[in-house]
Design a protein around this motif. Structure first.
Motif, PDB file in Angstrom:
ATOM      1  N   TYR A 341       0.716  -1.450   0.190  1.00 45.58           N
ATOM      2  CA  TYR A 341       0.042  -0.039  -0.037  1.00 45.58           C
ATOM      3  C   TYR A 341       0.689   1.280  -0.224  1.00 45.58           C
ATOM      4  N   ILE A 342       1.991   1.278   0.556  1.00 46.73           N
ATOM      5  CA  ILE A 342       2.856   2.208   0.879  1.00 46.73           C
ATOM      6  C   ILE A 342       3.700   2.252  -0.357  1.00 46.73           C
ATOM      7  N   LEU A 343       4.335   1.905  -0.439  1.00 46.55           N
ATOM      8  CA  LEU A 343       4.885   1.618  -2.286  1.00 46.55           C
ATOM      9  C   LEU A 343       4.269   2.200  -3.471  1.00 46.55           C
ATOM     10  N   VAL A 344       3.045   1.069  -3.517  1.00 52.64           N
ATOM     11  CA  VAL A 344       2.553   1.051  -4.549  1.00 52.64           C
ATOM     12  C   VAL A 344       1.002   1.913  -4.875  1.00 52.64           C
ATOM     13  N   GLU A 345       0.441   1.468  -4.606  1.00 46.00           N
ATOM     14  CA  GLU A 345      -1.200   1.890  -4.085  1.00 46.00           C
ATOM     15  C   GLU A 345      -1.411   3.614  -3.630  1.00 46.00           C
ATOM     16  N   MET A 349      -2.937   6.594  -5.877  1.00 47.77           N
ATOM     17  CA  MET A 349      -4.022   7.285  -5.628  1.00 47.77           C
ATOM     18  C   MET A 349      -3.469   8.571  -6.359  1.00 47.77           C
ATOM     19  N   LYS A 350      -2.140   8.942  -5.592  1.00 54.69           N
ATOM     20  CA  LYS A 350      -2.050  10.477  -5.093  1.00 54.69           C
ATOM     21  C   LYS A 350      -1.482  10.651  -7.290  1.00 54.69           C
ATOM     22  N   TRP A 351      -0.560  10.390  -7.785  1.00 50.73           N
ATOM     23  CA  TRP A 351      -0.509  10.028  -9.099  1.00 50.73           C
ATOM     24  C   TRP A 351      -2.109  10.467 -10.248  1.00 50.73           C
TER      25      TRP A 351
END
Length: 358
Positions: A341-345, A349-351
């Motif tokens: 979640y921290i490194l990918v999702e 989501m911010k992008w």
């Protein structure tokens, strides 16, 4: 971000999530007591909870962005963008990692095929061991692609009323899967209930549509739902008990066809109870929010990358050791899911939020 989330719905998701984790770990303890396998039904129940909640949330999005505002093909693109940025990057990453883990464990890629890249691995039957939990994602992805595209077609090309189109398509998906289950039952009499019906895309693509209808009733019949929330909950619980008894005792066309309709309706009737929970004094609500946030990532990694490899490498000798092994698996699944979640999702989501089509 947490402040904008609805605690009751996050709690509903968290309950379903823990039921899935527990169910998939039963293979560790059932070796010492086969009766543990009798609790496998809670996993089926949990997945229906996910479908109902997902449909309800998507229904709210449809009302806000499609029905109550100007509608165009750009809205469809925006909808798909929001969905795919959340689900696809993490999914494809786990597919790649699973290929590596599979090769290291078995010296091959098991039954991986290109179908996993296009979510068609369970179009007819989910008879595979590679990434076994991916069947639920395939069912949802095809629904989330086909529903807005059909909505756009009817509203833009045929000039249908948006609200009527929403209702029509929701009912259409329910009828389609119901009829298809009848067809499949009589056309493929030897097909397994679990792999050929419960996990197949065409027989289960209606699963989310019940939540869409709930969003409609919650918007236009809210007073009725508020007044009858407890009654709906009790009726839903009764329906779930009936489904459990059907699953245990009835091995006929009812289990292969109408069982799914009854389960969907029952779960949908329970969901409104979670709309109106009074949680202002609960100290653990932020924990529930966080679990809900990372639940998708944990779902992706828990079975393929944690449970199965650990079950193969660690052969428990006693029931107590097996229970301890299960808790170790839960902990590791949480850690890997949180990292995903921290490194990918979360970065995706911010992008996603920076890319605008409307």
């Amino acid at each position: 971000m947490i402040k904008k989330r609805h605690f009751g719905l996050d709690l509903f998701r968290a309950i379903a999530f823990f039921l899935v984790l527990i169910t998939h770990s039963l293979f560790i303890v059932e070796k010492f007591n086969p009766k543990f396998r009798n609790f496998a039904f809670i996993g089926n129940l949990a997945l229906e909870m996910f479908y109902a909640l997902s449909g309800y949330l998507i229904g709210n999005i449809f009302f806000k962005n499609f029905i109550e505002s100007d509608f165009s093909y750009k809205k469809v693109i925006e909808f798909l963008k929001n969905r795919w940025f959340k689900t696809l990057p993490t999914y494809y990453l786990i597919v790649c990692i699973s290929l590596i883990v599979s090769y290291l464990q078995y010296g091959n890629f098991q039954d991986f095929s290109i179908k996993f890249l296009f979510f068609t691995q369970n179009l007819h039957e989910a008879n595979f061991f590679f990434f076994p939990t991916s069947y639920t994602l395939a069912i949802e992805e095809w629904f989330y692609l086909s529903f807005p595209l059909l909505f756009w077609l009817f509203v833009t090309i045929f000039k249908w009323d948006k609200l009527n189109t929403f209702i029509f398509l929701s009912v259409f998906f329910i009828l389609f899967s119901t009829i298809f289950r009848f067809y499949k039952y009589y056309s493929f009499p030897n097909l397994h209930w679990d792999t050929g019906f419960r996990k197949s895309i065409l027989t289960r693509i209606d699963a989310t549509a019940y939540g869409l209808l709930l969003s409609y009733f919650h918007k236009f019949k809210r007073d009725f739902i508020i007044k009858n929330t407890k009654k709906l909950f009790l009726i839903g619980v009764f329906g779930i008990i009936c489904c459990i008894l059907i699953k245990m005792k009835v091995h006929s066309f009812i289990l292969y066809t109408l069982y799914f309709n009854l389960m969907h309706i029952s779960i949908t009737m329970i969901l409104p109870t979670f709309f109106y929970l009074d949680v202002h004094q609960l100290r653990f609500k932020n924990i529930i929010h966080q679990i809900s946030l990372i639940s998708y990532c944990i779902y992706l990694v828990h079975l393929q990358l944690v449970y199965i490899p650990m079950g193969n490498l660690w052969q428990a000798k006693t029931l107590l050791e097996a229970i301890f092994q299960c808790f170790c698996m839960y902990f590791l699944a949480f850690m890997l899911g949180y990292l995903l979640y921290i490194l990918v999702e979360k970065p995706m989501m911010k992008w996603r939020d920076k890319i605008k089509f409307v």
